[in-house]
Design a protein around this motif. Sequence first.
Motif, PDB file in Angstrom:
ATOM      1  N   ASP A   7      36.299  31.327  30.740  1.00 13.69           N
ATOM      2  CA  ASP A   7      38.075  31.370  30.199  1.00 13.69           C
ATOM      3  C   ASP A   7      38.783  33.095  30.938  1.00 13.69           C
ATOM      4  O   ASP A   7      39.646  32.445  31.198  1.00 13.69           O
ATOM      5  CB  ASP A   7      38.540  32.261  28.633  1.00 13.69           C
ATOM      6  N   GLY A   8      37.633  33.159  31.563  1.00 11.08           N
ATOM      7  CA  GLY A   8      37.762  34.413  32.770  1.00 11.08           C
ATOM      8  C   GLY A   8      38.214  35.341  32.434  1.00 11.08           C
ATOM      9  O   GLY A   8      39.101  35.435  31.028  1.00 11.08           O
ATOM     10  N   LEU A   9      38.124  36.745  33.417  1.00 11.94           N
ATOM     11  CA  LEU A   9      39.186  37.464  33.683  1.00 11.94           C
ATOM     12  C   LEU A   9      40.331  37.538  34.374  1.00 11.94           C
ATOM     13  O   LEU A   9      40.025  37.983  35.694  1.00 11.94           O
ATOM     14  CB  LEU A   9      38.249  38.434  33.616  1.00 11.94           C
ATOM     15  N   THR A  10      41.572  37.875  33.494  1.00 14.99           N
ATOM     16  CA  THR A  10      42.810  37.808  34.606  1.00 14.99           C
ATOM     17  C   THR A  10      43.425  38.662  34.209  1.00 14.99           C
ATOM     18  O   THR A  10      43.456  39.581  33.270  1.00 14.99           O
ATOM     19  CB  THR A  10      43.880  36.805  34.693  1.00 14.99           C
ATOM     20  N   ARG A  11      43.425  39.850  35.838  1.00 17.36           N
ATOM     21  CA  ARG A  11      44.435  40.789  35.572  1.00 17.36           C
ATOM     22  C   ARG A  11      44.990  41.801  36.891  1.00 17.36           C
ATOM     23  O   ARG A  11      44.846  41.144  37.311  1.00 17.36           O
ATOM     24  CB  ARG A  11      43.600  42.113  35.322  1.00 17.36           C
ATOM     25  N   ALA A  12      46.086  42.166  36.348  1.00 17.89           N
ATOM     26  CA  ALA A  12      47.334  42.780  37.403  1.00 17.89           C
ATOM     27  C   ALA A  12      47.645  44.430  36.924  1.00 17.89           C
ATOM     28  O   ALA A  12      46.814  45.206  35.901  1.00 17.89           O
ATOM     29  CB  ALA A  12      48.081  42.295  36.991  1.00 17.89           C
ATOM     30  N   GLY A  13      47.382  45.029  38.321  1.00 17.76           N
ATOM     31  CA  GLY A  13      47.058  46.390  37.572  1.00 17.76           C
ATOM     32  C   GLY A  13      48.198  47.229  39.161  1.00 17.76           C
ATOM     33  O   GLY A  13      48.787  46.220  40.201  1.00 17.76           O
TER      34      GLY A  13
ATOM     35  N   ALA B  25      45.812  45.709  33.620  1.00 19.09           N
ATOM     36  CA  ALA B  25      45.978  45.281  32.229  1.00 19.09           C
ATOM     37  C   ALA B  25      46.397  43.754  32.069  1.00 19.09           C
ATOM     38  O   ALA B  25      45.873  42.635  33.213  1.00 19.09           O
ATOM     39  CB  ALA B  25      47.052  45.469  31.615  1.00 19.09           C
ATOM     40  N   SER B  26      44.877  43.365  31.074  1.00 19.78           N
ATOM     41  CA  SER B  26      44.740  41.720  31.143  1.00 19.78           C
ATOM     42  C   SER B  26      46.697  40.838  31.128  1.00 19.78           C
ATOM     43  O   SER B  26      47.343  41.624  30.906  1.00 19.78           O
ATOM     44  CB  SER B  26      43.996  41.145  30.154  1.00 19.78           C
ATOM     45  N   ILE B  27      46.190  39.503  31.821  1.00 18.86           N
ATOM     46  CA  ILE B  27      47.458  38.820  32.211  1.00 18.86           C
ATOM     47  C   ILE B  27      47.239  37.374  32.176  1.00 18.86           C
ATOM     48  O   ILE B  27      48.622  36.529  31.779  1.00 18.86           O
ATOM     49  CB  ILE B  27      48.345  38.542  33.689  1.00 18.86           C
ATOM     50  N   SER B  28      46.350  37.096  30.893  1.00 18.66           N
ATOM     51  CA  SER B  28      45.997  36.278  30.459  1.00 18.66           C
ATOM     52  C   SER B  28      46.635  35.803  28.843  1.00 18.66           C
ATOM     53  O   SER B  28      47.123  36.656  28.051  1.00 18.66           O
ATOM     54  CB  SER B  28      44.320  36.121  29.636  1.00 18.66           C
ATOM     55  N   ASN B  29      46.589  34.391  27.876  1.00 16.96           N
ATOM     56  CA  ASN B  29      47.483  34.421  27.100  1.00 16.96           C
ATOM     57  C   ASN B  29      46.813  34.171  26.236  1.00 16.96           C
ATOM     58  O   ASN B  29      46.011  33.383  26.180  1.00 16.96           O
ATOM     59  CB  ASN B  29      48.615  33.887  27.146  1.00 16.96           C
ATOM     60  N   GLY B  30      47.091  34.655  24.577  1.00 14.06           N
ATOM     61  CA  GLY B  30      46.811  33.791  23.605  1.00 14.06           C
ATOM     62  C   GLY B  30      44.696  34.875  23.475  1.00 14.06           C
ATOM     63  O   GLY B  30      45.099  35.863  23.398  1.00 14.06           O
TER      64      GLY B  30
ATOM     65  N   ASN C   8      48.089  55.559  50.310  1.00 15.51           N
ATOM     66  CA  ASN C   8      48.782  54.179  49.849  1.00 15.51           C
ATOM     67  C   ASN C   8      49.030  53.812  48.238  1.00 15.51           C
ATOM     68  O   ASN C   8      47.338  53.993  47.874  1.00 15.51           O
ATOM     69  CB  ASN C   8      48.023  53.183  51.064  1.00 15.51           C
ATOM     70  N   LEU C   9      49.459  52.827  48.191  1.00  9.63           N
ATOM     71  CA  LEU C   9      49.836  52.305  46.630  1.00  9.63           C
ATOM     72  C   LEU C   9      49.327  51.247  46.539  1.00  9.63           C
ATOM     73  O   LEU C   9      50.343  50.311  47.793  1.00  9.63           O
ATOM     74  CB  LEU C   9      51.147  52.956  45.515  1.00  9.63           C
ATOM     75  N   SER C  10      48.985  50.456  46.001  1.00  8.95           N
ATOM     76  CA  SER C  10      49.041  48.751  45.966  1.00  8.95           C
ATOM     77  C   SER C  10      49.340  47.827  44.373  1.00  8.95           C
ATOM     78  O   SER C  10      49.041  48.689  43.646  1.00  8.95           O
ATOM     79  CB  SER C  10      48.135  48.604  46.643  1.00  8.95           C
ATOM     80  N   ALA C  11      49.561  47.005  44.963  1.00  4.92           N
ATOM     81  CA  ALA C  11      49.995  46.759  43.208  1.00  4.92           C
ATOM     82  C   ALA C  11      48.393  45.289  43.558  1.00  4.92           C
ATOM     83  O   ALA C  11      48.949  44.530  44.430  1.00  4.92           O
ATOM     84  CB  ALA C  11      50.908  45.777  42.944  1.00  4.92           C
ATOM     85  N   THR C  12      48.215  44.281  42.575  1.00  6.56           N
ATOM     86  CA  THR C  12      47.447  43.970  42.558  1.00  6.56           C
ATOM     87  C   THR C  12      47.129  42.948  41.490  1.00  6.56           C
ATOM     88  O   THR C  12      47.563  43.342  40.554  1.00  6.56           O
ATOM     89  CB  THR C  12      45.008  44.849  42.244  1.00  6.56           C
ATOM     90  N   VAL C  13      46.236  41.668  42.153  1.00 11.04           N
ATOM     91  CA  VAL C  13      46.021  40.534  40.512  1.00 11.04           C
ATOM     92  C   VAL C  13      44.606  40.114  41.325  1.00 11.04           C
ATOM     93  O   VAL C  13      44.379  40.044  42.388  1.00 11.04           O
ATOM     94  CB  VAL C  13      47.170  39.903  41.304  1.00 11.04           C
ATOM     95  N   GLU C  14      43.897  39.950  39.853  1.00 12.26           N
ATOM     96  CA  GLU C  14      42.268  39.503  40.451  1.00 12.26           C
ATOM     97  C   GLU C  14      41.732  38.686  39.164  1.00 12.26           C
ATOM     98  O   GLU C  14      42.664  38.763  38.266  1.00 12.26           O
ATOM     99  CB  GLU C  14      41.645  40.728  40.258  1.00 12.26           C
TER     100      GLU C  14
ATOM    101  N   LEU D  67      27.757  37.122  35.477  1.00  9.02           N
ATOM    102  CA  LEU D  67      27.869  37.013  36.736  1.00  9.02           C
ATOM    103  C   LEU D  67      28.447  36.218  36.891  1.00  9.02           C
ATOM    104  O   LEU D  67      28.170  34.829  36.856  1.00  9.02           O
ATOM    105  CB  LEU D  67      26.030  36.596  38.246  1.00  9.02           C
ATOM    106  N   LEU D  68      29.727  36.505  37.595  1.00 10.92           N
ATOM    107  CA  LEU D  68      30.871  35.362  37.677  1.00 10.92           C
ATOM    108  C   LEU D  68      31.278  35.840  39.476  1.00 10.92           C
ATOM    109  O   LEU D  68      30.799  36.839  39.992  1.00 10.92           O
ATOM    110  CB  LEU D  68      32.049  36.112  36.916  1.00 10.92           C
ATOM    111  N   PHE D  69      31.890  34.170  39.668  1.00 10.95           N
ATOM    112  CA  PHE D  69      32.348  35.277  40.667  1.00 10.95           C
ATOM    113  C   PHE D  69      34.166  36.050  41.097  1.00 10.95           C
ATOM    114  O   PHE D  69      34.863  35.933  39.516  1.00 10.95           O
ATOM    115  CB  PHE D  69      33.467  33.871  41.378  1.00 10.95           C
ATOM    116  N   ARG D  70      34.367  36.724  41.714  1.00 11.29           N
ATOM    117  CA  ARG D  70      36.074  37.610  41.196  1.00 11.29           C
ATOM    118  C   ARG D  70      36.369  37.766  43.046  1.00 11.29           C
ATOM    119  O   ARG D  70      36.012  38.017  43.873  1.00 11.29           O
ATOM    120  CB  ARG D  70      35.425  38.881  41.190  1.00 11.29           C
ATOM    121  N   GLU D  71      37.777  37.882  42.962  1.00 10.42           N
ATOM    122  CA  GLU D  71      38.490  37.365  43.361  1.00 10.42           C
ATOM    123  C   GLU D  71      39.799  38.321  43.511  1.00 10.42           C
ATOM    124  O   GLU D  71      40.403  38.465  42.593  1.00 10.42           O
ATOM    125  CB  GLU D  71      39.025  35.900  44.165  1.00 10.42           C
ATOM    126  N   TYR D  72      40.550  38.253  44.878  1.00  2.97           N
ATOM    127  CA  TYR D  72      41.862  39.440  44.197  1.00  2.97           C
ATOM    128  C   TYR D  72      42.572  39.766  45.530  1.00  2.97           C
ATOM    129  O   TYR D  72      42.367  39.007  46.630  1.00  2.97           O
ATOM    130  CB  TYR D  72      41.525  41.182  43.913  1.00  2.97           C
TER     131      TYR D  72
END
Length: 171
Positions: free
Chosen positions: A158-164, A23-28, A139-145, A122-127
Amino acid sequence: MLQAVPAAAAGGVFDEMRFGTTASISNGDKREHGVFPSVTVFLDPLGADSAKDLGEKLLRPRIHAGAAIATSSHGANEVFGGLSWTFDVTKQFFVEFGAGGTVHDGDLHADDTSGPKLGCRLLFREYAAAGFRFDEHWNLSATVEHASHAELCDGPNDGLTRAGLALGYKF
């Protein structure tokens, strides 16, 4: 009758599959709505699992490819790929880092919609991920990307910032 043989046992490179939701963790106005189910496939053609030390781990990344689907019209669908490095903290706990790129269908410049304005397709993506192994397969992992164009194309960034969370099965 054909019988399925795990690719790793057959000398293949197919290493792991993960199913997750973020889910998105960005604001506004930069926030995406909804959740983003995803699937990621990891390949290990360089033998990352057999690397003996940090130097070998760094030189033998796994390759990942996947997709994330938006469940809201104010979110971006993505197809992504790149390189991943996994480091064991203990036999059960691990951390992972990855970098690559993504192609998305989100808004580029629109001023009349909520959600992030991304500037180019086309965007750069890191996690980063922290995970727990239940056994040799699960396995189970918590991620942020995060994905953005790093100011390399015209327009907003603005970018896409998500966690899950992601559930993985290692072959």
